[in-house]
Design a protein around this motif. Structure first.
Motif, PDB file in Angstrom:
ATOM      1  N   SER A   1      10.007  10.451  -6.256  1.00  0.00           N
ATOM      2  CA  SER A   1       9.256  10.794  -4.934  1.00  0.00           C
ATOM      3  C   SER A   1       7.792  12.092  -6.292  1.00  0.00           C
ATOM      4  CB  SER A   1       9.680  11.344  -4.178  1.00  0.00           C
ATOM      5  OG  SER A   1       9.857  13.251  -4.414  1.00  0.00           O
ATOM      6  N   ASN A   2       7.941  12.374  -7.195  1.00  0.00           N
ATOM      7  CA  ASN A   2       6.509  13.020  -7.628  1.00  0.00           C
ATOM      8  C   ASN A   2       5.707  12.320  -8.281  1.00  0.00           C
ATOM      9  OD1 ASN A   2       5.522  14.351  -9.353  1.00  0.00           O
ATOM     10  ND2 ASN A   2       6.853  15.576 -10.848  1.00  0.00           N
ATOM     11  N   PRO A   3       4.595  11.816  -7.848  1.00  0.00           N
ATOM     12  CA  PRO A   3       3.894  11.360  -8.379  1.00  0.00           C
ATOM     13  C   PRO A   3       3.730  11.500  -9.793  1.00  0.00           C
ATOM     14  CG  PRO A   3       2.566  12.825  -7.160  1.00  0.00           C
ATOM     15  CD  PRO A   3       3.786  12.431  -6.886  1.00  0.00           C
ATOM     16  N   SER A   4       3.962  12.690 -10.414  1.00  0.00           N
ATOM     17  CA  SER A   4       3.062  12.646 -11.533  1.00  0.00           C
ATOM     18  C   SER A   4       4.143  12.098 -12.949  1.00  0.00           C
ATOM     19  CB  SER A   4       2.794  13.999 -11.846  1.00  0.00           C
ATOM     20  OG  SER A   4       1.956  14.630 -11.061  1.00  0.00           O
ATOM     21  N   TYR A   5       5.390  12.033 -12.268  1.00  0.00           N
ATOM     22  CA  TYR A   5       6.839  11.188 -13.197  1.00  0.00           C
ATOM     23  C   TYR A   5       6.337   9.684 -13.997  1.00  0.00           C
ATOM     24  CZ  TYR A   5      11.330   8.672 -14.949  1.00  0.00           C
ATOM     25  OH  TYR A   5      11.817   8.599 -15.242  1.00  0.00           O
ATOM     26  N   LEU A   6       6.059  10.262 -15.666  1.00  0.00           N
ATOM     27  CA  LEU A   6       6.175   9.311 -15.947  1.00  0.00           C
ATOM     28  C   LEU A   6       7.288   8.322 -16.169  1.00  0.00           C
ATOM     29  CD1 LEU A   6       4.643  11.281 -18.895  1.00  0.00           C
ATOM     30  CD2 LEU A   6       2.984   9.158 -17.344  1.00  0.00           C
ATOM     31  N   TYR A   7       6.714   6.935 -15.898  1.00  0.00           N
ATOM     32  CA  TYR A   7       8.217   5.765 -16.091  1.00  0.00           C
ATOM     33  C   TYR A   7       7.458   4.806 -17.673  1.00  0.00           C
ATOM     34  CZ  TYR A   7      11.162   2.386 -14.174  1.00  0.00           C
ATOM     35  OH  TYR A   7      11.790   1.604 -14.491  1.00  0.00           O
ATOM     36  N   ASN A   8       8.810   4.740 -18.374  1.00  0.00           N
ATOM     37  CA  ASN A   8       8.891   3.866 -19.287  1.00  0.00           C
ATOM     38  C   ASN A   8       8.812   2.745 -18.636  1.00  0.00           C
ATOM     39  OD1 ASN A   8       8.575   2.539 -21.508  1.00  0.00           O
ATOM     40  ND2 ASN A   8       9.429   4.721 -22.890  1.00  0.00           N
ATOM     41  N   LEU A   9       8.434   1.316 -18.684  1.00  0.00           N
ATOM     42  CA  LEU A   9       8.420   0.079 -18.306  1.00  0.00           C
ATOM     43  C   LEU A   9       9.203  -0.250 -19.193  1.00  0.00           C
ATOM     44  CD1 LEU A   9       4.626  -0.726 -16.678  1.00  0.00           C
ATOM     45  CD2 LEU A   9       6.813   0.175 -15.457  1.00  0.00           C
ATOM     46  N   VAL A  10       9.713  -0.228 -20.741  1.00  0.00           N
ATOM     47  CA  VAL A  10      10.405  -1.007 -21.153  1.00  0.00           C
ATOM     48  C   VAL A  10      11.618  -0.154 -21.791  1.00  0.00           C
ATOM     49  CG1 VAL A  10       8.288  -2.333 -22.409  1.00  0.00           C
ATOM     50  CG2 VAL A  10       8.914  -0.137 -23.326  1.00  0.00           C
ATOM     51  N   TYR A  11      11.966   0.650 -21.101  1.00  0.00           N
ATOM     52  CA  TYR A  11      13.122   1.606 -20.772  1.00  0.00           C
ATOM     53  C   TYR A  11      14.136   0.539 -21.249  1.00  0.00           C
ATOM     54  CZ  TYR A  11      16.480   5.769 -20.826  1.00  0.00           C
ATOM     55  OH  TYR A  11      17.485   6.984 -21.911  1.00  0.00           O
ATOM     56  N   ASN A  12      14.355   0.122 -19.922  1.00  0.00           N
ATOM     57  CA  ASN A  12      15.681  -1.067 -19.788  1.00  0.00           C
ATOM     58  C   ASN A  12      15.489  -1.939 -20.843  1.00  0.00           C
ATOM     59  OD1 ASN A  12      16.263   0.919 -17.343  1.00  0.00           O
ATOM     60  ND2 ASN A  12      15.134   0.044 -15.733  1.00  0.00           N
ATOM     61  N   MET A  13      14.470  -2.470 -20.514  1.00  0.00           N
ATOM     62  CA  MET A  13      15.172  -3.977 -21.955  1.00  0.00           C
ATOM     63  C   MET A  13      15.446  -2.863 -23.155  1.00  0.00           C
ATOM     64  SD  MET A  13      11.607  -6.083 -21.359  1.00  0.00           S
ATOM     65  CE  MET A  13       9.948  -4.882 -21.138  1.00  0.00           C
ATOM     66  N   ASP A  14      15.383  -1.910 -23.570  1.00  0.00           N
ATOM     67  CA  ASP A  14      15.996  -1.537 -24.245  1.00  0.00           C
ATOM     68  C   ASP A  14      16.678  -1.053 -24.462  1.00  0.00           C
ATOM     69  OD1 ASP A  14      15.720  -0.207 -26.991  1.00  0.00           O
ATOM     70  OD2 ASP A  14      15.711   2.136 -26.431  1.00  0.00           O
ATOM     71  N   THR A  15      17.512  -0.552 -23.480  1.00  0.00           N
ATOM     72  CA  THR A  15      18.972  -0.651 -23.554  1.00  0.00           C
ATOM     73  C   THR A  15      20.359  -1.397 -23.114  1.00  0.00           C
ATOM     74  OG1 THR A  15      18.491  -0.809 -20.790  1.00  0.00           O
ATOM     75  CG2 THR A  15      18.517   1.563 -22.169  1.00  0.00           C
ATOM     76  N   LYS A  16      19.056  -2.674 -23.852  1.00  0.00           N
ATOM     77  CA  LYS A  16      19.332  -4.460 -23.285  1.00  0.00           C
ATOM     78  C   LYS A  16      19.698  -5.098 -24.288  1.00  0.00           C
ATOM     79  CE  LYS A  16      18.164  -5.224 -18.269  1.00  0.00           C
ATOM     80  NZ  LYS A  16      17.961  -6.108 -17.711  1.00  0.00           N
ATOM     81  N   GLY A  17      19.024  -4.509 -25.289  1.00  0.00           N
ATOM     82  CA  GLY A  17      18.621  -4.429 -26.910  1.00  0.00           C
ATOM     83  C   GLY A  17      17.848  -5.547 -27.278  1.00  0.00           C
ATOM     84  N   GLU A  18      16.594  -4.813 -26.988  1.00  0.00           N
ATOM     85  CA  GLU A  18      15.790  -6.307 -26.678  1.00  0.00           C
ATOM     86  C   GLU A  18      14.400  -5.376 -27.859  1.00  0.00           C
ATOM     87  OE1 GLU A  18      13.790  -8.491 -23.261  1.00  0.00           O
ATOM     88  OE2 GLU A  18      15.229  -7.848 -22.768  1.00  0.00           O
ATOM     89  N   GLY A  19      13.968  -5.632 -27.827  1.00  0.00           N
ATOM     90  CA  GLY A  19      12.833  -4.950 -28.823  1.00  0.00           C
ATOM     91  C   GLY A  19      11.373  -5.401 -29.509  1.00  0.00           C
TER      92      GLY A  19
END
Length: 337
Positions: free
Chosen positions: A241-259
């Motif tokens: 809920s922290n507005p300052s938190y940084l979220y990586n939009l490609v993180y989950n794709m990386d864990t699935k083996g994409e690149g």
């Protein structure tokens, strides 16, 4: 009379619907693989990218590369040209101007934010933006000085501030030091750059915790590497809920083996897209979604390697000219207003 009333109601409904339509802005990043001009600049290590150099990079090859890069960028969104495009591995402002003049990008009327970096190879980061979508305010370069190796020059981080809709946005374009010499040996350089970026982001968020921040670039590290996940503290926590938190939009794709980059048959997610949590709140101005991150990897920008895998079709492989697009795939996401 009744028919006229129905027409008036229908017209009012259409007008109301149009006024409530969501406007979308495509935000992209592309490592364009050594977009050099053909001129030898004595202060840069660009000799190879000249007609007389070992890569025989002449006017014809330069123009071909410009056209191919423009085709890729103009194809990311089939409805309209991207509003903001971060670029790395560009030699100077002139090559960006030439890129924006290509037929497939020209109607975008792109503005340019760019600063010459001290990188000895002569490559910089830049941002181009559609003037109708992004009101440019200012930009500055964050210079990187390694305490343990003061003579090592790397790319600056480009910080661009502007307005989308009615909201101010801070965009950081990055190209972190390579993995040359091995991942572990070179890691401290990328961790140091991540510290400088984190310091700049913290400075903005201290003044305004809900500031809209977009971080893009070729980090030469993946979302789970120390520099990104720990030092920059960018992750994939969708419950913060922290507005300052940084979220990586490609993180989950990386864990699935994409690149976005294929090294010896293995996919690396080196090109990251990170947003502040404030941009993931649909109730507050411009916003995006947790699953917004995408890789542009159409078959026509690919090459099928010996293993039958479609990988980015590159311009050069060592001294060999392949005439492709880039050795990286572009990444992108959409913001709604």
């Amino acid at each position: 009379m009744f028919r006229k009333l129905l027409l008036l109601i229908s017209a009012a409904f259409v007008i109301a619907s149009c006024s409530q339509q969501t406007k979308e802005y495509t935000i992209a990043f592309y490592n364009v693989e050594n977009l050099f001009d053909t001129i030898n600049h004595p202060e840069k290590w660009d000799d190879d990218f000249t007609p007389e150099g070992k890569l025989k990079f002449n006017g014809e090859r330069y123009q071909d590369k410009l056209e191919k890069l423009a085709r890729v960028l103009s194809s990311i969104d089939t409805l309209r040209l991207p509003s903001i495009i971060g670029l790395c591995e560009i030699e100077n402002k002139k090559v960006i101007e030439d890129l924006c003049k290509q037929e497939t990008l020209f109607e975008g009327n792109y503005g340019i934010a760019h600063s010459e970096s001290p990188d000895k190879r002569g490559i910089d980061c830049a941002l181009i933006y559609k003037k109708e979508d992004f009101k440019y305010l200012k930009h500055k370069a964050i210079n990187i000085q390694f305490p343990w190796e003061p003579n090592y020059k790397t790319r600056d981080i480009l910080h661009v501030e502007g307005i989308i809709g009615t909201d101010t946005v801070h965009v950081f374009v990055n190209h972190w030091p390579s993995r040359r010499g091995g991942l572990e040996k070179s890691e401290k350089n990328r961790v140091f750059v991540a510290e400088q970026l984190k310091s700049a982001v913290d400075g903005i968020q201290t003044k305004n915790p809900a500031a809209n921040i977009i971080i893009m670039g070729d980090f030469n590290d993946e979302p789970t590497n120390k520099s990104v996940s720990q030092t920059l503290n960018a992750g994939n926590n969708q419950n913060s809920s922290n507005p300052s938190y940084l979220y990586n939009l490609v993180y989950n794709m990386d864990t699935k083996g994409e690149g976005t980059y294929n090294y010896r048959g293995n996919w690396n997610m080196l090109d990251n897209l990170i947003v502040s949590n404030s941009l993931l709140n649909e109730k507050n101005g411009i916003h995006t979604s947790f699953d917004a991150g995408k890789i542009f990897k159409e078959e026509w920008i690919c090459y099928k390697n010996k293993k039958g895998i479609l990988v980015p079709s590159r311009t050069y492989g060592g001294p060999n000219y392949y005439g492709g697009y880039s050795d990286h795939f572009p990444v992108y996401f959409k913001i709604s207003e």
